[in-house]
Design a protein around this motif. Structure first.
Motif, PDB file in Angstrom:
ATOM      1  N   ALA A   1      67.618  61.498  89.582  1.00 19.74           N
ATOM      2  CA  ALA A   1      69.225  61.537  89.508  1.00 19.74           C
ATOM      3  C   ALA A   1      68.815  63.483  90.275  1.00 19.74           C
ATOM      4  CB  ALA A   1      69.515  62.505  87.927  1.00 19.74           C
ATOM      5  N   VAL A   2      70.041  63.351  90.804  1.00 14.43           N
ATOM      6  CA  VAL A   2      69.864  65.179  92.265  1.00 14.43           C
ATOM      7  C   VAL A   2      69.400  65.897  91.430  1.00 14.43           C
ATOM      8  CG1 VAL A   2      71.126  66.256  93.019  1.00 14.43           C
ATOM      9  CG2 VAL A   2      71.329  63.803  93.290  1.00 14.43           C
ATOM     10  N   SER A   3      69.776  66.001  89.755  1.00 11.44           N
ATOM     11  CA  SER A   3      69.785  67.283  89.342  1.00 11.44           C
ATOM     12  C   SER A   3      68.597  67.353  88.687  1.00 11.44           C
ATOM     13  CB  SER A   3      70.360  67.951  88.252  1.00 11.44           C
ATOM     14  OG  SER A   3      72.396  67.864  89.212  1.00 11.44           O
ATOM     15  N   CYS A   4      68.031  66.438  88.490  1.00 12.44           N
ATOM     16  CA  CYS A   4      66.295  66.175  87.804  1.00 12.44           C
ATOM     17  C   CYS A   4      65.414  67.273  89.102  1.00 12.44           C
ATOM     18  CB  CYS A   4      65.759  64.965  88.066  1.00 12.44           C
ATOM     19  SG  CYS A   4      66.946  64.336  87.131  1.00 12.44           S
ATOM     20  N   PRO A   5      63.957  67.547  88.461  1.00 13.07           N
ATOM     21  CA  PRO A   5      63.129  68.292  89.397  1.00 13.07           C
ATOM     22  C   PRO A   5      62.544  67.309  90.709  1.00 13.07           C
ATOM     23  CG  PRO A   5      62.644  68.672  87.158  1.00 13.07           C
ATOM     24  CD  PRO A   5      63.588  68.413  86.837  1.00 13.07           C
ATOM     25  N   LYS A   6      62.908  67.902  91.382  1.00 13.70           N
ATOM     26  CA  LYS A   6      62.103  67.282  92.786  1.00 13.70           C
ATOM     27  C   LYS A   6      60.858  66.257  92.002  1.00 13.70           C
ATOM     28  CE  LYS A   6      58.571  69.633  95.440  1.00 13.70           C
ATOM     29  NZ  LYS A   6      58.357  70.390  96.648  1.00 13.70           N
TER      30      LYS A   6
ATOM     31  N   HIS B   1      58.419  69.103  82.038  1.00 12.43           N
ATOM     32  CA  HIS B   1      59.787  68.506  82.072  1.00 12.43           C
ATOM     33  C   HIS B   1      60.381  68.920  84.428  1.00 12.43           C
ATOM     34  CE1 HIS B   1      61.478  68.526  78.091  1.00 12.43           C
ATOM     35  NE2 HIS B   1      60.741  69.527  78.029  1.00 12.43           N
ATOM     36  N   PHE B   2      59.759  69.545  84.370  1.00 19.03           N
ATOM     37  CA  PHE B   2      60.087  69.918  85.398  1.00 19.03           C
ATOM     38  C   PHE B   2      58.542  68.832  86.529  1.00 19.03           C
ATOM     39  CE2 PHE B   2      59.413  73.822  83.351  1.00 19.03           C
ATOM     40  CZ  PHE B   2      61.242  73.729  83.693  1.00 19.03           C
ATOM     41  N   ALA B   3      58.312  67.617  85.632  1.00 16.49           N
ATOM     42  CA  ALA B   3      57.188  66.341  86.151  1.00 16.49           C
ATOM     43  C   ALA B   3      57.743  65.565  86.039  1.00 16.49           C
ATOM     44  CB  ALA B   3      55.882  66.581  85.671  1.00 16.49           C
ATOM     45  N   LEU B   4      58.228  65.026  85.121  1.00 13.52           N
ATOM     46  CA  LEU B   4      59.280  63.810  84.523  1.00 13.52           C
ATOM     47  C   LEU B   4      60.110  64.421  85.340  1.00 13.52           C
ATOM     48  CD1 LEU B   4      58.628  64.021  80.827  1.00 13.52           C
ATOM     49  CD2 LEU B   4      56.850  62.711  82.694  1.00 13.52           C
TER      50      LEU B   4
ATOM     51  N   VAL C   1      47.170  73.701  88.534  1.00 11.91           N
ATOM     52  CA  VAL C   1      48.088  73.194  89.457  1.00 11.91           C
ATOM     53  C   VAL C   1      49.786  72.948  89.871  1.00 11.91           C
ATOM     54  CG1 VAL C   1      47.368  73.497  91.761  1.00 11.91           C
ATOM     55  CG2 VAL C   1      46.026  74.218  90.921  1.00 11.91           C
ATOM     56  N   GLN C   2      49.033  71.555  89.680  1.00 13.38           N
ATOM     57  CA  GLN C   2      50.859  70.317  90.184  1.00 13.38           C
ATOM     58  C   GLN C   2      51.535  70.650  89.169  1.00 13.38           C
ATOM     59  OE1 GLN C   2      48.579  67.291  89.858  1.00 13.38           O
ATOM     60  NE2 GLN C   2      49.204  66.226  92.057  1.00 13.38           N
ATOM     61  N   LEU C   3      51.481  71.235  88.343  1.00 18.96           N
ATOM     62  CA  LEU C   3      52.939  71.634  86.913  1.00 18.96           C
ATOM     63  C   LEU C   3      53.160  73.401  87.129  1.00 18.96           C
ATOM     64  CD1 LEU C   3      51.502  70.520  83.223  1.00 18.96           C
ATOM     65  CD2 LEU C   3      53.409  69.597  84.954  1.00 18.96           C
ATOM     66  N   THR C   4      52.529  74.022  87.690  1.00 21.07           N
ATOM     67  CA  THR C   4      53.016  75.676  87.647  1.00 21.07           C
ATOM     68  C   THR C   4      53.811  75.505  89.044  1.00 21.07           C
ATOM     69  OG1 THR C   4      50.909  76.239  87.265  1.00 21.07           O
ATOM     70  CG2 THR C   4      51.802  77.578  88.376  1.00 21.07           C
ATOM     71  N   ALA C   5      52.939  74.474  89.912  1.00 23.64           N
ATOM     72  CA  ALA C   5      53.773  74.979  91.578  1.00 23.64           C
ATOM     73  C   ALA C   5      55.427  74.085  91.324  1.00 23.64           C
ATOM     74  CB  ALA C   5      53.155  73.704  92.781  1.00 23.64           C
ATOM     75  N   GLN C   6      55.303  72.650  90.939  1.00 22.57           N
ATOM     76  CA  GLN C   6      56.400  72.230  89.617  1.00 22.57           C
ATOM     77  C   GLN C   6      57.562  73.310  89.474  1.00 22.57           C
ATOM     78  OE1 GLN C   6      57.366  68.931  92.548  1.00 22.57           O
ATOM     79  NE2 GLN C   6      57.316  68.488  90.819  1.00 22.57           N
TER      80      GLN C   6
ATOM     81  N   ASN D   1      60.117  84.669  82.864  1.00 25.39           N
ATOM     82  CA  ASN D   1      59.358  85.685  83.904  1.00 25.39           C
ATOM     83  C   ASN D   1      57.628  84.935  84.252  1.00 25.39           C
ATOM     84  OD1 ASN D   1      61.300  87.358  84.205  1.00 25.39           O
ATOM     85  ND2 ASN D   1      60.430  88.082  82.144  1.00 25.39           N
ATOM     86  N   GLN D   2      57.287  83.828  83.893  1.00 26.83           N
ATOM     87  CA  GLN D   2      55.527  83.451  83.779  1.00 26.83           C
ATOM     88  C   GLN D   2      56.051  83.067  85.494  1.00 26.83           C
ATOM     89  OE1 GLN D   2      52.983  81.957  80.616  1.00 26.83           O
ATOM     90  NE2 GLN D   2      55.101  81.451  80.141  1.00 26.83           N
ATOM     91  N   TYR D   3      57.256  82.077  85.878  1.00 22.73           N
ATOM     92  CA  TYR D   3      57.110  81.363  87.060  1.00 22.73           C
ATOM     93  C   TYR D   3      58.050  82.019  88.379  1.00 22.73           C
ATOM     94  CZ  TYR D   3      54.307  79.323  83.879  1.00 22.73           C
ATOM     95  OH  TYR D   3      53.245  78.110  83.034  1.00 22.73           O
TER      96      TYR D   3
END
Length: 242
Positions: free
Chosen positions: A152-157, A145-148, A170-175, A217-219
């Protein structure tokens, strides 16, 4: 000759189909997306054909059973994001992705996410088909959900590089960490959460291995109390344009 034919037949099931490269998409993202996830759609228009060519290659090289889960998920995340950009470019300039399919009349389509835009193995897929019928259905991975990104402005970057199977975790965790740390999209403290509506819309995806707080809490750098009060922020559908 008979021996050679028999050998080819016997080894056929073990032949591995080469995976398509995402390098060309990576080049386009690095060129037209900044580190904050803003997209220069005006400039991207000049490379629209290159994006279309990348997606044509993806259509001809669909995932097979020989691919592992990271390879399959990488393929679908990149395809989803590329198709979203392609959709915006097709109707650009627009102020919001939600203007597509509503103010722009497309027969039998309710939302831009219902437009059939990707034919693979003889089946026409929409963005909704890819997200809900493939990615969420086949992969128990809430970080998608943080990669797709739905433009929109409110989406993850939007990440300004393509996802890669060997770096996917690594990429998914960073996102995920980046999205949660962005106070314009989430405000997190020990006893109060003001979260993106993504956590409301897809709440079940974040509770498959515990509570929502357990997931967060994991992130986060803040240790959130299990009894923290939770509310959800308004979602800004304006285009994620530079």
């Amino acid at each position: 000759m008979k021996y050679l034919l028999a050998l080819l037949i016997s080894t056929a099931p073990f032949l591995i189909k080469a995976q398509p490269s995402h390098d060309n998409f990576d080049i386009l993202l690095k060129k037209h997306v900044n580190t904050q996830g803003g997209v220069n759609y005006k400039a991207f228009k000049s490379d629209e054909q290159k994006l279309n060519t990348y997606l044509d290659v993806m259509k001809q090289n669909s995932p097979t059973n020989s691919w592992n889960d990271n390879e399959k998920l990488t393929y679908w995340i990149n395809v989803y994001n590329a198709l979203t950009i392609q959709l915006i470019l097709k109707y650009y300039p627009v102020k919001s992705i939600k203007d597509i399919g509503s103010s722009i009349q497309i027969p039998y389509v309710n939302t831009p996410w219902d437009i059939k835009c990707f034919e693979i193995d003889g089946e026409e897929l929409s963005l909704n088909n890819i997200e809900h019928g493939i990615i969420r259905k086949d992969f128990e991975e809430p970080r998608i959900h943080f990669a797709l990104v739905c433009a929109a402005v409110s989406c993850p970057k939007l990440l300004n590089e393509a996802y890669e199977a060997n770096r996917l975790d690594v990429q998914l965790t960073a996102q995920t960490k980046s999205f949660l740390a962005n106070t314009s999209k989430n405000k997190i403290s020990t006893d109060r959460l003001e979260l993106s509506k993504i956590f409301n819309w897809y709440g079940g995806d974040f509770r498959k291995n515990g509570t929502l707080v357990d997931f967060l809490n994991q992130y986060t750098t803040v240790e959130i109390d299990k009894k923290a009060k939770t509310s959800f922020m308004d979602y800004d559908w304006a285009l994620n344009e530079q």
